[in-house]
Structures are given as C-alpha cells and as structure tokens.
Design a protein around this motif. Structure first.
Motif, short mmCIF file in Angstrom:
data_model
loop_
_atom_site.label_atom_id
_atom_site.label_comp_id
_atom_site.label_asym_id
_atom_site.label_seq_id
_atom_site.Cartn_x
_atom_site.Cartn_y
_atom_site.Cartn_z
N VAL A 68 0.85 -1.19 0.00
CA VAL A 68 0.00 0.00 0.00
C VAL A 68 0.88 1.24 0.00
CG1 VAL A 68 -1.87 1.21 1.17
CG2 VAL A 68 -1.77 -1.29 1.23
N LEU A 69 0.67 2.11 -0.99
CA LEU A 69 1.44 3.35 -1.09
C LEU A 69 0.80 4.48 -0.29
CD1 LEU A 69 2.46 3.49 -4.86
CD2 LEU A 69 3.82 2.72 -2.92
N GLY A 70 -0.51 4.66 -0.43
CA GLY A 70 -1.14 5.78 0.24
C GLY A 70 -2.64 5.79 0.00
N ILE A 71 -3.27 6.77 0.58
CA ILE A 71 -4.72 6.94 0.48
C ILE A 71 -5.01 8.41 0.22
CG2 ILE A 71 -5.03 7.31 2.96
CD1 ILE A 71 -7.69 5.80 2.73
N ALA A 72 -6.06 8.67 -0.56
CA ALA A 72 -6.44 10.04 -0.91
C ALA A 72 -7.95 10.15 -0.96
CB ALA A 72 -5.82 10.46 -2.24
N LEU A 73 -8.43 11.38 -0.85
CA LEU A 73 -9.86 11.67 -0.89
C LEU A 73 -10.09 12.85 -1.81
CD1 LEU A 73 -12.76 11.18 0.17
CD2 LEU A 73 -12.25 12.81 2.00
N VAL A 74 -10.91 12.65 -2.84
CA VAL A 74 -11.29 13.70 -3.79
C VAL A 74 -12.77 14.02 -3.57
CG1 VAL A 74 -11.60 14.27 -6.23
CG2 VAL A 74 -9.54 13.07 -5.47
N VAL A 75 -13.09 15.30 -3.49
CA VAL A 75 -14.48 15.73 -3.29
C VAL A 75 -14.86 16.70 -4.41
CG1 VAL A 75 -14.45 15.42 -0.79
CG2 VAL A 75 -13.71 17.60 -1.76
N ASP A 76 -16.13 16.67 -4.77
CA ASP A 76 -16.68 17.57 -5.78
C ASP A 76 -17.88 18.27 -5.15
OD1 ASP A 76 -17.51 18.96 -7.95
OD2 ASP A 76 -17.87 17.23 -9.24
N GLU A 77 -17.66 19.50 -4.71
CA GLU A 77 -18.72 20.28 -4.10
C GLU A 77 -19.44 21.12 -5.16
OE1 GLU A 77 -17.81 21.76 0.08
OE2 GLU A 77 -15.82 21.71 -0.83
N ILE A 78 -20.70 21.32 -4.96
CA ILE A 78 -21.52 22.06 -5.91
C ILE A 78 -21.02 23.51 -6.00
CG2 ILE A 78 -23.84 22.90 -6.42
CD1 ILE A 78 -24.92 20.43 -5.03
N GLY A 79 -20.69 23.94 -7.21
CA GLY A 79 -20.20 25.29 -7.43
C GLY A 79 -18.71 25.48 -7.24
N LYS A 80 -17.99 24.43 -6.77
CA LYS A 80 -16.55 24.55 -6.52
C LYS A 80 -15.72 23.60 -7.36
CE LYS A 80 -17.19 26.10 -1.74
NZ LYS A 80 -16.86 25.84 -0.32
N GLY A 81 -16.32 22.57 -7.92
CA GLY A 81 -15.59 21.62 -8.75
C GLY A 81 -14.86 20.59 -7.92
N ALA A 82 -14.18 19.71 -8.62
CA ALA A 82 -13.45 18.62 -7.97
C ALA A 82 -12.15 19.15 -7.36
CB ALA A 82 -13.16 17.51 -8.97
N ARG A 83 -11.88 18.76 -6.13
CA ARG A 83 -10.67 19.18 -5.43
C ARG A 83 -10.13 18.02 -4.62
NH1 ARG A 83 -12.21 24.50 -2.14
NH2 ARG A 83 -13.94 23.15 -1.51
N LEU A 84 -8.83 18.02 -4.44
CA LEU A 84 -8.17 17.01 -3.62
C LEU A 84 -8.25 17.43 -2.16
CD1 LEU A 84 -6.46 14.42 -3.38
CD2 LEU A 84 -4.42 15.85 -3.68
N GLY A 85 -9.02 16.68 -1.38
CA GLY A 85 -9.20 17.06 0.02
C GLY A 85 -8.08 16.60 0.93
N PHE A 86 -7.53 15.41 0.66
CA PHE A 86 -6.52 14.88 1.56
C PHE A 86 -5.71 13.82 0.82
CE2 PHE A 86 -5.10 11.97 4.98
CZ PHE A 86 -4.44 12.88 5.78
N ARG A 87 -4.42 13.76 1.15
CA ARG A 87 -3.53 12.74 0.61
C ARG A 87 -2.49 12.38 1.66
NH1 ARG A 87 -0.79 13.64 -5.15
NH2 ARG A 87 -0.43 15.70 -4.22
N TYR A 88 -2.32 11.07 1.86
CA TYR A 88 -1.39 10.57 2.89
C TYR A 88 -0.74 9.29 2.40
CZ TYR A 88 0.36 8.77 7.33
OH TYR A 88 1.18 8.28 8.32
N PRO A 89 0.57 9.10 2.66
CA PRO A 89 1.53 10.03 3.25
C PRO A 89 2.01 11.07 2.24
CG PRO A 89 2.60 7.96 2.77
CD PRO A 89 1.16 7.76 2.42
N VAL A 90 2.86 11.97 2.71
CA VAL A 90 3.31 13.06 1.84
C VAL A 90 4.61 12.72 1.14
CG1 VAL A 90 2.15 14.81 3.21
CG2 VAL A 90 4.49 14.17 3.78
N THR A 91 5.34 11.73 1.62
CA THR A 91 6.61 11.34 1.02
C THR A 91 6.58 9.86 0.69
OG1 THR A 91 7.57 10.93 3.21
CG2 THR A 91 7.91 13.11 2.23
#
Length: 464
Positions: free
Chosen positions: A28-51
């Motif tokens: 396992v390399l990592g985990i991430a969460l992408v969210v798409d809020e109404i009026g804001k578009g898709a954005r990367l909310g969280f990514r772990y680890p950083v290195t």
C-alpha cells in the motif's frame, strides 16, 4: 517470536525471529480523498503520506492536486462501483459515491498500490461477479480485499454525510487550512529570498569597493559579482527544492491531523483516513504494528466520527507478527516484543476494553511469574491465564520463563538484526550487534553481565 527454555540451571532464554509471512503481490502506497462540491468543482481534500517510502513510488505523490482531482472525478456511470486503474506500475483502487442532496455532489476514496513483483493479473472490473469466484490468484484477492474495505468505508461516510454533512464540512475545513498554510509558507519563502538578494547586493557592492582599492581587473570583478549575486534557484538546486517542498507538506499534514473538528462533529476525517491507510498496510513487511492493532486482531477497526465502527481488512493475507497457540503456565511470564504494556494500556483507554485486561497489563513484570502477577492484579488465576493466552494469540506478547539474574540469553538467528540496527542505535545509543554479542555470545548470566557493566561504569567515572 518463539521462546524456548531449558530445564537446566541456570535458565536459558532463547529467542528466534521468524520473518513475516505475506503473500500479497502489492504494498500500500497511500490513500487520498477527492471531493466535488456544488459550485466549486473537484478538489483534492486529503492525501497521505506526503513522502514516498521508495524512490520509485513517485506517481501517487508527484501528481499535482488539480490533476489528481480531475483524474479521479469519474462520470456518473462509473460511480457507485469499484474501479481499478493501472497507470505504469501504480494501481489505484477507488470508489466514487454520488450524493443526491446537500452541498456535496461526489466524493471518491482512492488507495494506491505498488506491485512487489511483476504481475499481469489485475482485475479491472467484475471483481464481485460469480464468474470470478475461481480466480484465487494473490493479485486478484489483494485488490478484492482493498475494494471491500473501501466499500465499507464509503458506505459509512455517505451515511454520515447525509446525517451531519461530515465529509463536506470536514473537507472544506481541510482544504481551507491547506490554502492558508501554503500562502503563509509562500510569503515566508518570499521574505527569505528577498533577504538573500539584499545580502548578495551588499556583498557585490563591497567587492566593488575592494576591487577599486586593490586594482582588480574587469574579468575578476565580473566573476566576483556573478558568484555574489547567484542565488539558489529551483533549476540549480532541484533536490533542495524538493526537500523543502516535502517539509512544507509534512508541516501541513501535522496541522491537519491536529485540527479541531466542527462543533457538530466528533471525529477528524484526516486522522481517520490515516488510520485506514495503516489498517490496510499493517501486514506489510515494513510496517511496525501499533498497540491498537495488536489488541484488535487481524482486522483494523476504524471509528468514523468516533461512533461508527468500520472493519478494514489488510491488503496482505499473511501476518508480520508470529502468533502462537501456546498456553501460558502459572510459573511463566510474558514478554512484549512490539509494544510495551503501558502503550497497550493507553490504547485500551481509547476503546471499551475490559477492565481486567488493563489490570493485568499494569502489573505485568518479566521478573514475576503469572502466579505472582495474579496476586498483584487481584485477579483469579484462571482469568489471568485466559487473558495471557489472548495476548499471546494476538501476537502482542510471547511466553517466556521468568527473567532473573541467573537467566542466560541466546540468539538463534540474526536474520532480522540488520533491519533493526538503525532504530536500536537511535533508541539506546549503542550498536545492536554489540548488544547482541554481549548478551548472548559471552555465556554469562544476565546478573553477571549487569554486574560487569556496573563495575565498568564505576571505573570509567573514577578515571574521569
């Protein structure tokens, strides 16, 4: 860790290290969460680890946030089902959930995997169909376990989003904090670069004054000015720039994990995603088991919003911890190779653990037998032996004879010594090879070694 003792006197305590048993072709390399809020578009909310843990694991970590958010914002026909994407040597297991009401249009949980060996069996679709029930390859089973854990997590996150907007509010808070911190760090870097340019200008002017006094040639003056005015740029120092970027991301991550949740929430979504990552990767060979995992068994239990339990299965089917079915005896004791009894007690405070287990862990002492520990913990002997058998079965401890001054230590294998050399030297300030040599190859009892060490320390203090 297996422990064997001999009946001869003095007692001999021998430990044997067995390597982890894991047949998983992925790590396992990592985990991430992408969210798409109404009026804001898709954005990367969280990514772990950083290195990355390896220099070759750069795709999951090198993708810019905007590109990663765009890549993992699938169309509606691809949502509500598992999706596996293979890009180069990186395998992404993800599941996008569409929300019908509220401010959140979609959220996607992504888990990145890296193959430990070349493989061609990667189930892209149909992972839960009856036609694939005969496919029991390690690659198929590993990806399936990851998808099952993601499905459980997404089901609970969708429930909490409908109940109290858990995902949307937490991600908005995380993204806002990341933007604020990056702006502050950019301003700080601009101030530092401006200070460096001022210092370079002063050095250049001073060199000009010295050149007039000393009569330097024009070529020499030009070389001095070039050296003085040259500042470290991204092109000249890419490695330094990359290291600074990782430090910035690590500082942002620490702030995200320590942030207080909104008033209507009880949990920290970033911290819970980190727990999911460790639960998926805890059977990897490089993973060090935490106290909570040692007590929870083969599956990790993650509490979303601190009240909904989610079972996360590890990607690997083996185990890095050698468990045992040996029944402890009243004249034996327990040794804890992975986490101390105090660390296990602290992990029990965060869960509804039986108080008798805490009483036992508080009184465990390698110099006392279980019969003596029973008296100190005010527990029946049968209950103590039952709790000790549970800890041994979980891999949290091993059965051993009581450690006394007459105990002789023996090291039967040195397979895992090299891997733990750095951690051991950082913790105790001495080489692990010297420690193993002193405690096992001298043939002396533990009491004789301790007496010799005390005598040597006293002599050194007298010499000083």
């Amino acid at each position: 860790m297996t422990v064997s003792t001999s009946d001869t006197s003095p007692e001999t305590l021998s430990t044997q290290e067995d390597g982890p048993t894991s047949d998983c072709p992925f790590r396992v390399l990592g985990i991430a969460l992408v969210v798409d809020e109404i009026g804001k578009g898709a954005r990367l909310g969280f990514r772990y680890p950083v290195t990355p843990s390896d220099s070759g694991d750069d795709l999951f970590f090198s993708l810019p946030p905007r590109l990663m958010a765009k890549l993992f914002r699938p169309k509606k026909p691809l949502c509500q089902q598992p999706m596996t994407i293979s890009v180069g040597e990186t395998v992404f297991c993800c599941r996008a959930i569409i929300m019908d009401d509220g401010n959140l249009d979609l959220f996607n949980v992504i888990v990145a995997l890296a193959p430990t060996a070349p493989t061609t069996t990667i189930p892209i679709a149909g992972w839960l169909d009856d036609s694939h029930h005969a496919d029991d390859s390690p690659s198929f089973l590993a990806v399936r376990r990851v998808h099952m854990s993601i499905a459980r997590l997404c089901r609970v996150l969708a429930r909490e989003e409908r109940r109290c907007q858990y995902v949307s509010l937490q991600c908005s808070q995380l993204i806002k904090l990341q933007e604020i911190m990056r702006q502050e760090l950019d301003q700080r870097s601009k101030v530092n670069s401006a200070a460096n340019s001022v210092d370079a200008t002063e050095v250049t002017q001073a060199s000009k004054r010295r050149s007039h006094r000393r009569g330097l040639s024009g070529n020499a003056m030009a070389s001095i000015s070039a050296v003085a005015t040259s500042a470290p740029t991204e092109k000249e120092h890419p490695a330094k720039q990359e290291s600074l970027q990782f430090e910035v991301e690590q500082e942002i991550l620490e702030q995200l994990l320590a942030i207080s949740p909104p008033d209507e929430h009880h949990g920290n979504l970033a911290h819970e995603l980190v727990q999911v990552y460790h639960a998926l990767a805890w059977k990897d060979e490089e993973f060090l088991p935490t106290p909570s995992i040692l007590l929870s068994g083969s599956h990790g239990i993650i509490h979303v919003n601190r009240h909904v339990a989610v079972c996360i299965e590890p990607a690997a089917s083996g185990s890095p911890i050698l468990t045992s079915t040996e029944l402890p005896r009243s004249y034996q004791t327990l040794l804890f190779p992975h986490a101390s009894p105090n660390e296990l007690v602290q992990s029990l405070h965060m869960a509804s653990a039986p108080p008798r287990l805490q009483q036992l862990l508080l009184m465990v002492n390698p110099r006392k037998s279980l019969a003596e520990i029973t008296v100190d913990a005010a527990l029946p002997l049968g209950v103590t032996l039952e709790l000790a058998a549970f800890l041994v079965k979980q891999g949290a401890c091993v059965v051993s004879s009581v450690v006394t001054r007459k105990t002789t230590l023996a090291c039967l294998t040195t397979a895992a010594i090299q891997e733990r050399a750095l951690d051991f030297s950082q913790e105790f300030g001495v080489s692990i090879f010297i420690a193993v040599s002193v405690f096992s190859s001298s043939g002396l009892t533990l009491g004789e070694i301790m007496s010799g060490a005390a005598t040597g320390n006293s002599k050194s203090r007298n010499d000083d």
